[in-house]
Write an enzyme that holds these catalytic residues in place. Structure first.
Site, mmCIF file in Angstrom:
data_model
loop_
_atom_site.group_PDB
_atom_site.id
_atom_site.type_symbol
_atom_site.label_atom_id
_atom_site.label_comp_id
_atom_site.label_asym_id
_atom_site.label_seq_id
_atom_site.Cartn_x
_atom_site.Cartn_y
_atom_site.Cartn_z
ATOM 1 C CE LYS A 1 37.019 56.413 36.472
ATOM 2 N NZ LYS A 1 36.174 56.593 37.680
ATOM 3 N N GLY B 1 34.255 46.257 35.374
ATOM 4 C CA GLY B 1 33.012 47.021 35.396
ATOM 5 C C GLY B 1 31.984 46.387 34.488
ATOM 6 C CB SER B 2 28.899 47.739 33.054
ATOM 7 O OG SER B 2 29.442 48.872 32.410
ATOM 8 C CB THR B 3 29.052 43.604 29.564
ATOM 9 O OG1 THR B 3 29.424 42.516 30.418
ATOM 10 C CG2 THR B 3 29.187 43.152 28.119
ATOM 11 C CD GLU B 4 25.889 50.570 28.743
ATOM 12 O OE1 GLU B 4 25.490 50.156 29.857
ATOM 13 O OE2 GLU B 4 25.584 51.669 28.275
ATOM 14 C CD GLU C 1 35.768 40.650 36.866
ATOM 15 O OE1 GLU C 1 34.577 40.524 36.486
ATOM 16 O OE2 GLU C 1 36.087 41.031 37.997
ATOM 17 C CB CYS D 1 31.026 40.741 38.299
ATOM 18 S SG CYS D 1 32.549 40.298 39.120
ATOM 19 C CD GLU E 1 26.269 42.177 35.926
ATOM 20 O OE1 GLU E 1 26.641 43.012 35.081
ATOM 21 O OE2 GLU E 1 27.056 41.525 36.638
HETATM 22 P P1 ADP Z 1 28.481 50.458 36.850
HETATM 23 O O1 ADP Z 1 27.498 50.567 35.718
HETATM 24 O O2 ADP Z 1 28.291 49.233 37.650
HETATM 25 O O3 ADP Z 1 28.657 51.692 37.672
HETATM 26 P P2 ADP Z 1 30.650 51.020 35.102
HETATM 27 O O4 ADP Z 1 31.154 50.037 34.116
HETATM 28 O O5 ADP Z 1 29.849 52.175 34.606
HETATM 29 O O6 ADP Z 1 29.868 50.181 36.172
HETATM 30 O O7 ADP Z 1 31.830 51.625 35.976
HETATM 31 C C1 ADP Z 1 33.004 50.932 36.329
HETATM 32 C C2 ADP Z 1 34.172 51.896 36.268
HETATM 33 O O8 ADP Z 1 34.302 52.339 34.910
HETATM 34 C C3 ADP Z 1 34.009 53.165 37.096
HETATM 35 O O9 ADP Z 1 35.284 53.554 37.597
HETATM 36 C C4 ADP Z 1 33.517 54.171 36.075
HETATM 37 O O10 ADP Z 1 33.810 55.516 36.412
HETATM 38 C C5 ADP Z 1 34.293 53.743 34.851
HETATM 39 N N1 ADP Z 1 33.696 54.153 33.563
HETATM 40 C C6 ADP Z 1 32.385 54.320 33.273
HETATM 41 N N2 ADP Z 1 32.232 54.722 31.995
HETATM 42 C C7 ADP Z 1 33.464 54.820 31.448
HETATM 43 C C8 ADP Z 1 33.981 55.179 30.160
HETATM 44 N N3 ADP Z 1 33.167 55.530 29.176
HETATM 45 N N4 ADP Z 1 35.307 55.135 29.976
HETATM 46 C C9 ADP Z 1 36.143 54.772 30.960
HETATM 47 N N5 ADP Z 1 35.730 54.432 32.193
HETATM 48 C C10 ADP Z 1 34.417 54.448 32.448
#
Ligand code: ADP
Length: 499
Positions: A191, A244-247, A266, A300, A401
């Site tokens: 994805k 992606g993000s830590t959250e 990561e 990152c 960040e």
């Molecule tokens: P950013 O905040 O930098 O956009 P994200 O962590 O939100 O980074 O996004 C990184 C990837 O994770 C993207 O492909 C995004 O669509 C996907 N993503 C975001 N939220 C979710 C979730 N709840 N479950 C699975 N994938 C997610």
């Protein structure tokens, strides 16, 4: 502004299609819902292309295709030689299509065309080539055990891998994930990020051209909570690989506890870049600039906490600010551009809100500190390269960040102070140290708890070197031999020799 290179016909055709379809089981298809979403050119704020919007039903179809390909398809019986050839062909095809891929990447993400062409695309090809080398070299071991038994291990693929990637290095992150997964014999549902789906979709065509059997890699563009969430929750997915993000990483960690899927994460960082007074100043300034403004700071491991030894702090900050202010900013397609736009309006809002937070906290922007709405840039998502001084290590701009072109310069007293302050953060992704004193460099390298440590350099990567985080920067390692651990299970086999 230098003239932008003409868009290739292939790129024009790619973005002008009514909408780009998703890849499921070897077919390019519309979303089950018929929905599409827009991807925007961040240099202009205009719609670049429309893309099929994947959701739970599309993920369901993609996962079932990946499952079939893993359990019964020709992939399951492919030989290591088949897979080596395939991965090498993918690398060659990426190189043959480098101009087109680089233009797509720059239009979709905003990054400078030079970075796309000279860093992202060759590194993506190099990653596939590197993992082609591991296909027939990752194997089990024989174990000295009770002599009445023959005991050995097999390394087997994990199965169906859900790979969720970010928008900062769209093609390269796809390569980091797909390379080791395919080398180890897994199948994948990928994805891409909703902000930057185009190069992954073009890569899907390349994988087909290289001869990848149907269903081995399925590509479902869509949004995080919907398409991403469906992948994370799907019971037939054996492993989630996420950057992606830590959250969101924490959410995935929670969501997968019910099925105990294998997970590698990561995540974010707030990396210290530590400059001692005995460093070569010009090298350290250039390293600090590259450490934080490369890819508009949307990296990152960006060196966003720049610790500078007290006795050279003022001179260093001054030189850094001059260089930062002089960096050419413009659309990524302009070959003269060093700092392009941020990827999205959302990022623009996030980064500019941190600029205000920094000022309120009492930091001083000695370069930048605001959005760039200069001539021709008004509609794009540009933020000037920003250097904050007067920053204390516990301020929000030094701890959170920002993911933009913003660096906090923080003075430190001596080596023990640098170490102490350096790892005073939730994150542990990377760090840099600049000094001519070899022993000091090694001592600091040990003191900082981070997955990568650069000495007298920054942001250096190689397909063979592992990359990943300590602490809340995640777990598991991408790249190198280490990534094979993410994509294999180890089976111990006991054979009783008496029967
Ligand atoms: P950013 O905040 O930098 O956009 P994200 O962590 O939100 O980074 O996004 C990184 C990837 O994770 C993207 O492909 C995004 O669509 C996907 N993503 C975001 N939220 C979710 C979730 N709840 N479950 C699975 N994938 C997610």
């Amino acid at each position: 502004m230098a003239a932008a290179p003409a868009l290739s016909q292939a790129v024009q055709d790619f973005v002008r299609a009514p909408f780009r379809k998703m890849l499921i089981d070897g077919n390019w298809v519309a979303a089950a819902s018929g929905k599409t979403f827009e991807t925007v050119n961040p240099a202009t704020g205009e719609v670049l292309a429309n893309v099929a919007e994947g959701d739970a039903e599309d993920v369901e179809r993609a996962v079932r295709a990946a499952r079939r390909a893993f359990d019964d398809g020709p992939w399951a019986t492919s030989t290591p030689t088949d897979r080596v050839k395939l991965l090498l062909r993918v690398a060659d095809l990426i190189e043959q299509n480098a101009q087109e891929l680089a233009q797509l990447e720059t239009l979709d993400n905003g990054k400078s065309i030079n970075e796309s062409l000279n860093v992202d695309i060759p590194s993506a090809a190099g990653t596939f080539r590197y993992y082609a080398g591991w296909v027939d070299k990752a194997y089990g071991q024989t174990i000295p055990s009770d002599p009445t038994f023959f005991n050995f291990t097999l390394r087997e693929p994990v199965g169906v891998c859900g790979q969720i990637i970010p928008w900062n290095f769209p093609l390269l992150m796809a390569a980091w994930k797909l390379g080791p997964a395919l080398a180890c014999g897994n199948t994948v549902v990928l994805k891409p990020a909703e902000q930057t789906p185009l190069s992954a979709l073009r890569l899907g065509e390349i994988l087909q051209e290289a001869g990848l059997p149907d269903g081995v890699v399925n590509i479902v563009p869509g949004f995080g909570p919907t398409a991403g969430g469906a992948l994370v929750r799907h019971p037939l997915v054996d492993k989630i690989a996420f950057t992606g993000s830590t959250e969101v990483g924490k959410e995935i960690h929670r969501e997968t506890s019910g099925t105990l899927k294998r997970v590698s994460l990561e995540l974010g960082g707030k990396s210290p870049n530590i400059v001692f007074a005995d460093a070569n100043v010009e090298d350290a300034v250039q390293g600090a600039l590259m450490g934080v403004f490369f890819n508009q700071g949307q990296v990152c491991c960006a060196g966003t906490r720049l610790f500078v030894e007290q006795k050279m702090h003022d001179e260093f900050a001054d030189t850094l600010a001059k260089h930062a202010s002089a960096m050419q900013q413009g659309p990524g397609m302009d070959p003269a551009t060093r700092v392009g736009p941020l990827v999205s309006k959302e990022q623009l809002d996030r980064v500019t809100s941190y600029l205000e937070i920094g000022k309120k906290e009492g930091a001083k922007a000695v370069a930048g500190g605001e959005r760039n709405t200069g001539k021709g840039l008004e509609k794009g998502y540009f933020v000037k390269p920003t250097v904050f001084t007067g920053v204390k290590n516990d301020m929000r701009i030094a701890q959170e960040e920002i993911f933009g072109p913003v660096v906090s310069v923080i003075p430190f007293k001596d080596e023990s102070d640098a170490g102490l302050q350096g790892h005073h953060t939730l994150y542990g992704l990377a760090a840099g140290v600049w000094t001519k004193d070899v022993s000091k460099a090694h001592r600091v390298a040990r003191a900082i708890r981070a997955g990568t440590l650069w000495v007298n350099c920054y942001n250096v990567f190689g397909a063979s070197a592992p990359f990943g985080g300590y602490k809340q920067s995640g777990y598991g390692r991408d790249l190198g031999k280490h990534a094979l651990d993410n994509y294999t299970e180890t089976k111990a086999v006991w054979v009783d020799l008496r029967r």
